[in-house]
Design a protein around this motif. Structure first.
Motif, PDB file in Angstrom:
ATOM      1  N   SER A   1      40.702  36.779  40.133  1.00 11.23           N
ATOM      2  CA  SER A   1      39.623  36.168  41.112  1.00 11.23           C
ATOM      3  C   SER A   1      38.389  37.068  41.101  1.00 11.23           C
ATOM      4  N   TYR A   2      37.023  36.485  41.002  1.00  6.82           N
ATOM      5  CA  TYR A   2      35.996  37.221  41.134  1.00  6.82           C
ATOM      6  C   TYR A   2      35.095  36.421  41.899  1.00  6.82           C
ATOM      7  N   ASP A   3      34.254  37.236  42.487  1.00  4.74           N
ATOM      8  CA  ASP A   3      32.949  36.987  43.085  1.00  4.74           C
ATOM      9  C   ASP A   3      31.931  37.087  42.197  1.00  4.74           C
ATOM     10  N   ALA A   4      31.181  35.824  42.045  1.00  5.00           N
ATOM     11  CA  ALA A   4      30.216  35.789  41.099  1.00  5.00           C
ATOM     12  C   ALA A   4      29.048  36.611  41.286  1.00  5.00           C
ATOM     13  N   ARG A   5      28.698  37.253  42.934  1.00  7.57           N
ATOM     14  CA  ARG A   5      27.677  38.116  42.967  1.00  7.57           C
ATOM     15  C   ARG A   5      28.064  39.605  42.748  1.00  7.57           C
ATOM     16  N   LYS A   6      29.437  39.697  42.693  1.00 12.94           N
ATOM     17  CA  LYS A   6      29.909  41.133  42.560  1.00 12.94           C
ATOM     18  C   LYS A   6      31.015  41.210  41.364  1.00 12.94           C
ATOM     19  N   LEU A   7      30.513  41.436  40.171  1.00 11.41           N
ATOM     20  CA  LEU A   7      31.535  41.325  39.174  1.00 11.41           C
ATOM     21  C   LEU A   7      31.952  42.605  38.609  1.00 11.41           C
ATOM     22  N   ASP A   8      31.737  43.803  39.347  1.00 13.23           N
ATOM     23  CA  ASP A   8      32.350  44.987  38.714  1.00 13.23           C
ATOM     24  C   ASP A   8      33.980  45.276  39.037  1.00 13.23           C
ATOM     25  N   GLU A   9      34.227  44.466  39.998  1.00 17.51           N
ATOM     26  CA  GLU A   9      35.654  44.261  40.058  1.00 17.51           C
ATOM     27  C   GLU A   9      36.243  43.056  40.673  1.00 17.51           C
ATOM     28  N   ALA A  10      37.582  42.763  40.240  1.00 19.70           N
ATOM     29  CA  ALA A  10      38.037  41.444  40.667  1.00 19.70           C
ATOM     30  C   ALA A  10      38.528  41.630  42.142  1.00 19.70           C
ATOM     31  N   LYS A  11      38.490  40.475  42.997  1.00 19.18           N
ATOM     32  CA  LYS A  11      38.899  40.375  44.302  1.00 19.18           C
ATOM     33  C   LYS A  11      40.484  40.455  44.586  1.00 19.18           C
ATOM     34  N   CYS A  12      40.942  39.794  43.466  1.00 19.83           N
ATOM     35  CA  CYS A  12      42.389  39.592  43.650  1.00 19.83           C
ATOM     36  C   CYS A  12      43.083  39.429  42.111  1.00 19.83           C
ATOM     37  N   VAL A  13      44.284  40.230  41.815  1.00 20.08           N
ATOM     38  CA  VAL A  13      44.948  39.970  40.724  1.00 20.08           C
ATOM     39  C   VAL A  13      46.274  39.275  41.064  1.00 20.08           C
ATOM     40  N   HIS A  14      46.313  38.187  40.546  1.00 24.31           N
ATOM     41  CA  HIS A  14      47.542  37.277  40.446  1.00 24.31           C
ATOM     42  C   HIS A  14      48.370  37.409  39.500  1.00 24.31           C
ATOM     43  N   LYS A  15      49.795  37.933  39.802  1.00 24.85           N
ATOM     44  CA  LYS A  15      50.818  38.514  38.681  1.00 24.85           C
ATOM     45  C   LYS A  15      51.804  37.201  38.695  1.00 24.85           C
ATOM     46  N   ASP A  16      52.844  37.189  37.731  1.00 20.80           N
ATOM     47  CA  ASP A  16      54.244  36.839  37.821  1.00 20.80           C
ATOM     48  C   ASP A  16      54.543  36.124  36.337  1.00 20.80           C
ATOM     49  N   HIS A  17      53.395  35.586  35.762  1.00 18.03           N
ATOM     50  CA  HIS A  17      53.689  35.101  34.434  1.00 18.03           C
ATOM     51  C   HIS A  17      54.116  36.167  33.454  1.00 18.03           C
ATOM     52  N   VAL A  18      54.817  35.899  32.237  1.00 19.10           N
ATOM     53  CA  VAL A  18      55.399  36.920  31.460  1.00 19.10           C
ATOM     54  C   VAL A  18      54.904  36.508  30.280  1.00 19.10           C
ATOM     55  N   SER A  19      53.856  35.610  29.871  1.00 14.37           N
ATOM     56  CA  SER A  19      53.055  35.435  28.900  1.00 14.37           C
ATOM     57  C   SER A  19      51.724  34.987  28.968  1.00 14.37           C
ATOM     58  N   ALA A  20      50.713  34.698  28.133  1.00 18.43           N
ATOM     59  CA  ALA A  20      49.448  34.549  28.233  1.00 18.43           C
ATOM     60  C   ALA A  20      49.528  33.095  29.037  1.00 18.43           C
ATOM     61  N   VAL A  21      48.564  33.323  30.201  1.00 10.56           N
ATOM     62  CA  VAL A  21      48.021  32.071  30.836  1.00 10.56           C
ATOM     63  C   VAL A  21      47.064  31.289  30.110  1.00 10.56           C
ATOM     64  N   MET A  22      47.305  30.048  29.903  1.00 11.39           N
ATOM     65  CA  MET A  22      46.557  29.101  29.020  1.00 11.39           C
ATOM     66  C   MET A  22      45.529  28.057  29.893  1.00 11.39           C
ATOM     67  N   ASP A  23      45.640  27.882  31.083  1.00  7.10           N
ATOM     68  CA  ASP A  23      44.868  27.007  31.694  1.00  7.10           C
ATOM     69  C   ASP A  23      45.076  27.060  33.103  1.00  7.10           C
ATOM     70  N   ILE A  24      44.074  27.003  34.069  1.00  4.13           N
ATOM     71  CA  ILE A  24      44.083  27.067  35.387  1.00  4.13           C
ATOM     72  C   ILE A  24      43.095  25.903  35.979  1.00  4.13           C
ATOM     73  N   ASP A  25      43.643  25.615  37.411  1.00  6.10           N
ATOM     74  CA  ASP A  25      42.774  24.332  37.978  1.00  6.10           C
ATOM     75  C   ASP A  25      43.068  24.456  39.578  1.00  6.10           C
ATOM     76  N   TYR A  26      41.936  24.474  40.282  1.00  4.36           N
ATOM     77  CA  TYR A  26      41.884  24.795  41.671  1.00  4.36           C
ATOM     78  C   TYR A  26      42.421  23.403  42.332  1.00  4.36           C
ATOM     79  N   SER A  27      42.954  23.471  43.483  1.00  7.60           N
ATOM     80  CA  SER A  27      43.254  22.567  44.394  1.00  7.60           C
ATOM     81  C   SER A  27      41.929  21.776  45.021  1.00  7.60           C
ATOM     82  N   PRO A  28      41.804  20.709  45.406  1.00 10.24           N
ATOM     83  CA  PRO A  28      40.563  20.287  46.141  1.00 10.24           C
ATOM     84  C   PRO A  28      40.336  20.845  47.587  1.00 10.24           C
TER      85      PRO A  28
END
Length: 450
Positions: A270-297
């Motif tokens: 997760s990134y803040d578009a105004r500050k791209l030098d580091e991620a806000k949060c790293v979400h782990k648990d998958h054991v292979s490549a993450v192919m797609d993502i979608d946010y809840s409304p």
């Protein structure tokens, strides 16, 4: 002489929906309720166990495609409609309530790589590897399922010189963007791109418009870069290069300055578009490549689909997944979507099926009586109050994993721990200050380009 008497109405002394049961009044004074915490703790354990017992997330499968499902799109104007495209060029409109196809859009000669609908829900835009962009007229949401035309003809076909990998429509606008050899901006009424952006010579894999600022869009490319463009500028804005490739990007609809990327290294960032030098949060648990993502409304959660044949739900600020969904027959998941009411999750996989899941595995669907709703709310509050107690925490966190994923996760933990020990030993035998410590939020970013 005044005489004081106790006067109560009948409605106050009887329960709702029954005129014969007397309402019980409780005195919540701690001095009178010495066992209150012990009783609530037992209720919290029972609530955690009942949640596991009633967890039935899988609702049903939508079968109809004859090849792998490669992309999906939601209709903002139709709650129970979902579009899907497959590798054989087939595009379908599904009715999630009846779980059947209500309309088909034939025409693509190759794999359909991108689908998106306009904000008013009237126009569907599709693109694919056959170097064409097609515009379709979406049937009205007020029509009954049986009155739909089984097949539709495109409103317009735009043929270009390169294959397309993704498409996204502008929020509250008439423009849409396609990703391929470069980022092209199209208008509904023009057969040529109105603008093009190019930063590097690598293929652009995904493109997403910002929901809060219609002129800003983010892309990811095969050169491991994430780029932010502004349509009001003649040149690209900002760019970061990561150590591994990003497959998809999704903006947070409630915090439009933040976005989350699905990466090839099994993590989401997760990134803040105004500050791209580091991620806000790293979400782990998958054991292979993450192919797609979608946010809840609601912007509080997002869903991911992975090459490890699982679907996971994360909190927007959580490092580990809240839920994991899997079936024996489900293969590699290529696309996932949250429904427009945040109650359901739809996944499309390599086994030609779309699957419908509940966003909350143990949620009771249908009409809930007021007393039932109060009971559910009370159980959630009690469980949240004692969530850090060992017994409740163990029950809530436990998830059954398929054997291959469980073994892969164990192996991944061993590898990560070995790398950590190796780095610590190297730092211990190096000059002080020669190996600065970098958190994972910064370590995966190679460079930031303005």
């Amino acid at each position: 002489m005044k005489v004081k008497v106790i006067s109560r109405s009948t409605d106050e002394c009887t329960r709702e929906r029954s005129q014969d049961l007397q309402r019980v009044f409780h005195n919540f004074d701690p001095k009178l309720r010495t066992q209150e915490k012990a009783i609530e703790y037992i209720r919290a354990v029972s609530a955690a166990k009942l949640e596991k017992i009633f967890a039935r997330p899988f609702i049903g499968a939508m079968d109809g495609h004859i090849d792998a499902v490669s992309c999906m799109a939601k209709n903002p104007n139709h709650l129970k409609g979902i579009f899907s495209g497959s590798m054989d060029g087939d595009i379908r409109l599904w009715d999630m309530a009846s779980r059947r196809t209500v309309c088909q859009f034939p025409g693509h000669q190759g794999a359909v790589r991108g689908l998106t609908a306009s904000t008013d829900g009237r126009i569907l835009v599709s693109c694919g590897t056959d170097c064409s962009v097609r515009l379709w007229n979406v049937p009205s949401a007020t029509m009954s399922v049986d009155s739909y035309d089984n097949s539709a003809k495109p409103l317009a076909v735009y043929v270009w010189k390169n294959a397309f990998w993704a498409v996204d429509h502008q929020w509250n606008g008439e423009l849409f963007a396609t990703a391929g050899a470069q980022v092209d901006i199209w208008d509904h009424n023009r057969s040529q791109p109105v603008n093009s952006f190019e930063w590097g010579k690598d293929t652009v894999l995904s493109v997403r418009f910002n929901p809060g600022e219609p002129n800003i869009l983010a892309t990811s490319a095969s050169d491991r870069s994430i780029t932010i463009y502004d349509l009001r500028m003649s040149s690209p804005g900002r760019k970061i290069i990561m150590r591994t490739k990003t497959n998809s990007i999704s903006w947070n609809p409630m915090e439009p300055m933040n976005f989350t990327s699905a990466n090839e290294d099994c993590n989401c960032y997760s990134y803040d578009a105004r500050k791209l030098d580091e991620a806000k949060c790293v979400h782990k648990d998958h054991v292979s490549a993450v192919m797609d993502i979608d946010y809840s409304p609601t912007g509080r959660e997002f869903v991911t689909g992975s090459y490890d044949r699982t679907v996971r739900i994360f909190q927007y600020n959580g490092g580990h997944s809240r839920e994991i969904y899997h079936t024996k027959r489900m293969q590699r998941v290529f696309c996932v979507k949250y429904s427009c009411d945040a109650s359901y999750v739809i996944s499309g996989s390599d086994d030609t099926n779309l699957r419908l899941w509940k966003a909350k595995a143990s949620e009771q669907m249908g009409v809930i009586l007021p007393r039932e709703r109060k009971k559910h709310e009370y159980m959630e509050k009690v469980k949240d109050r004692y969530k850090n107690q060992p017994e409740v925490k163990r029950i809530v966190r436990h998830r059954h994993l398929p054997k291959p994923i469980y073994k892969a996760a164990s192996l991944r933990r061993i590898i990560v721990e070995a790398d950590r020990r190796k780095e610590e030993r190297r730092r211990a035998h190096s000059a002080p200050g020669s190996m600065p410590r970098e958190p994972l939020r910064k370590k995966r970013i190679i460079a930031e380009v303005e």
